[in-house]
Enzyme design. Sequence first.
Site, PDB file in Angstrom:
ATOM      1  N   PRO A   1     -38.111 -59.217 -39.471  1.00 23.87           N
ATOM      2  CA  PRO A   1     -37.663 -59.100 -38.086  1.00 23.87           C
ATOM      3  C   PRO A   1     -37.666 -57.672 -37.550  1.00 23.87           C
ATOM      4  CG  PRO A   1     -35.814 -59.635 -39.521  1.00 23.87           C
ATOM      5  CD  PRO A   1     -37.058 -59.742 -40.345  1.00 23.87           C
ATOM      6  N   ASN A   2     -38.025 -57.589 -36.300  1.00 28.38           N
ATOM      7  CA  ASN A   2     -38.037 -56.373 -35.496  1.00 28.38           C
ATOM      8  C   ASN A   2     -39.156 -55.398 -35.835  1.00 28.38           C
ATOM      9  OD1 ASN A   2     -35.729 -57.023 -33.849  1.00 28.38           O
ATOM     10  ND2 ASN A   2     -34.505 -56.696 -35.699  1.00 28.38           N
TER      11      ASN A   2
ATOM     12  N   ARG B   1     -38.786 -48.867 -31.491  1.00 25.94           N
ATOM     13  CA  ARG B   1     -37.420 -49.118 -31.963  1.00 25.94           C
ATOM     14  C   ARG B   1     -36.987 -48.008 -32.921  1.00 25.94           C
ATOM     15  NH1 ARG B   1     -35.667 -52.179 -36.769  1.00 25.94           N
ATOM     16  NH2 ARG B   1     -33.421 -52.345 -36.577  1.00 25.94           N
TER      17      ARG B   1
ATOM     18  N   TYR C   1     -37.684 -44.975 -37.949  1.00 27.26           N
ATOM     19  CA  TYR C   1     -38.867 -45.723 -38.363  1.00 27.26           C
ATOM     20  C   TYR C   1     -40.196 -45.077 -37.985  1.00 27.26           C
ATOM     21  CZ  TYR C   1     -35.267 -49.217 -39.069  1.00 27.26           C
ATOM     22  OH  TYR C   1     -34.138 -49.867 -39.476  1.00 27.26           O
TER      23      TYR C   1
ATOM     24  N   ASN D   1     -42.000 -56.321 -46.506  1.00 25.80           N
ATOM     25  CA  ASN D   1     -40.930 -55.548 -45.887  1.00 25.80           C
ATOM     26  C   ASN D   1     -40.049 -56.585 -45.195  1.00 25.80           C
ATOM     27  OD1 ASN D   1     -39.172 -54.049 -44.385  1.00 25.80           O
ATOM     28  ND2 ASN D   1     -40.700 -52.607 -43.626  1.00 25.80           N
TER      29      ASN D   1
ATOM     30  N   ALA E   1     -34.264 -56.613 -42.047  1.00 23.83           N
ATOM     31  CA  ALA E   1     -32.850 -56.979 -42.147  1.00 23.83           C
ATOM     32  C   ALA E   1     -32.604 -58.139 -43.105  1.00 23.83           C
ATOM     33  CB  ALA E   1     -32.301 -57.320 -40.768  1.00 23.83           C
TER      34      ALA E   1
ATOM     35  N   HIS F   1     -31.048 -57.806 -46.886  1.00 21.03           N
ATOM     36  CA  HIS F   1     -29.633 -57.764 -47.234  1.00 21.03           C
ATOM     37  C   HIS F   1     -28.926 -59.104 -47.047  1.00 21.03           C
ATOM     38  CE1 HIS F   1     -30.931 -53.689 -46.624  1.00 21.03           C
ATOM     39  NE2 HIS F   1     -31.138 -53.966 -45.346  1.00 21.03           N
TER      40      HIS F   1
ATOM     41  N   ASP G   1     -35.193 -66.940 -53.123  1.00 19.93           N
ATOM     42  CA  ASP G   1     -35.591 -68.171 -53.805  1.00 19.93           C
ATOM     43  C   ASP G   1     -37.097 -68.417 -53.682  1.00 19.93           C
ATOM     44  OD1 ASP G   1     -33.003 -68.590 -54.643  1.00 19.93           O
ATOM     45  OD2 ASP G   1     -32.571 -70.159 -53.168  1.00 19.93           O
TER      46      ASP G   1
ATOM     47  N   GLU H   1     -41.627 -54.798 -52.921  1.00 17.58           N
ATOM     48  CA  GLU H   1     -40.743 -54.681 -51.762  1.00 17.58           C
ATOM     49  C   GLU H   1     -40.981 -53.304 -51.149  1.00 17.58           C
ATOM     50  OE1 GLU H   1     -35.939 -54.601 -50.805  1.00 17.58           O
ATOM     51  OE2 GLU H   1     -36.633 -55.185 -52.806  1.00 17.58           O
TER      52      GLU H   1
ATOM     53  N   HIS I   1     -40.100 -50.557 -47.804  1.00 19.73           N
ATOM     54  CA  HIS I   1     -39.255 -50.182 -46.666  1.00 19.73           C
ATOM     55  C   HIS I   1     -39.713 -48.837 -46.103  1.00 19.73           C
ATOM     56  CE1 HIS I   1     -36.405 -53.402 -47.390  1.00 19.73           C
ATOM     57  NE2 HIS I   1     -36.494 -53.107 -48.672  1.00 19.73           N
ATOM     58  N   LEU I   2     -39.706 -48.741 -44.794  1.00 19.49           N
ATOM     59  CA  LEU I   2     -40.044 -47.490 -44.128  1.00 19.49           C
ATOM     60  C   LEU I   2     -38.994 -46.414 -44.410  1.00 19.49           C
ATOM     61  CD1 LEU I   2     -41.034 -49.213 -40.820  1.00 19.49           C
ATOM     62  CD2 LEU I   2     -42.611 -47.845 -42.192  1.00 19.49           C
ATOM     63  N   SER I   3     -37.737 -46.792 -44.258  1.00 20.41           N
ATOM     64  CA  SER I   3     -36.635 -45.872 -44.518  1.00 20.41           C
ATOM     65  C   SER I   3     -36.134 -46.093 -45.941  1.00 20.41           C
ATOM     66  CB  SER I   3     -35.502 -46.096 -43.515  1.00 20.41           C
ATOM     67  OG  SER I   3     -34.903 -47.353 -43.724  1.00 20.41           O
TER      68      SER I   3
ATOM     69  N   ARG J   1     -28.697 -45.127 -46.229  1.00 26.50           N
ATOM     70  CA  ARG J   1     -28.218 -45.584 -44.924  1.00 26.50           C
ATOM     71  C   ARG J   1     -26.860 -46.256 -45.059  1.00 26.50           C
ATOM     72  NH1 ARG J   1     -32.769 -48.482 -41.815  1.00 26.50           N
ATOM     73  NH2 ARG J   1     -31.270 -48.163 -40.139  1.00 26.50           N
TER      74      ARG J   1
ATOM     75  N   ARG K   1     -26.615 -51.860 -46.247  1.00 23.20           N
ATOM     76  CA  ARG K   1     -28.052 -51.853 -46.547  1.00 23.20           C
ATOM     77  C   ARG K   1     -28.338 -51.516 -48.017  1.00 23.20           C
ATOM     78  NH1 ARG K   1     -30.722 -52.149 -41.599  1.00 23.20           N
ATOM     79  NH2 ARG K   1     -29.551 -51.266 -39.864  1.00 23.20           N
TER      80      ARG K   1
END
Length: 151
Positions: free
Chosen positions: A13-14, A21, A26, A75, A78, A81, A88, A99, A101-103, A108, A112
């Site tokens: 998402p996002n 954003r 990001y 990625n 949200a 978490h 599953d 996995e 992640h940008l950040s 953070r 998170r």
Amino acid sequence: MPETLTLYVLNGPNLNLLGVREPDIYGHETLADVQAMCEAAAEGARVVFRQSNHEGQLVDWIQEARTEASALVINPAAFTHTSVALLDALKTLSIPVVECHLSNPAAREAFRHHSYVSLAATGVIAGFGPRSYELAVRAALDLARRAGTKG
């Protein structure tokens, strides 16, 4: 000639709002920029690049990857978490899962710091901005090549 590997790159998402954003977190690159970076890093592997704001859609794509992909980069944004459903689904895979992640979530907010996805991931790459994807793609495909997974 060896079969071409297929890499799924799934975005949660996002991430469709990359570049607008919270660019201080990001960056200014768009999701299209990230896709181009992934395709270049794949060095001939087929890249299936998708984004959804819907958890169930991501689950469907993970399940599809069971038979269609050689490796998966995700990625989960949200959902990292919160999503036992993604965990599953990922646990059903026998291919490498990275996995991404940008950040750096560990640097953070406290909420998170926990990742359900990490419990099923072969490895995690985080904190390098869009370069995290490039590193994740290279790692996932290297693992797939070493394992001799399907194309």
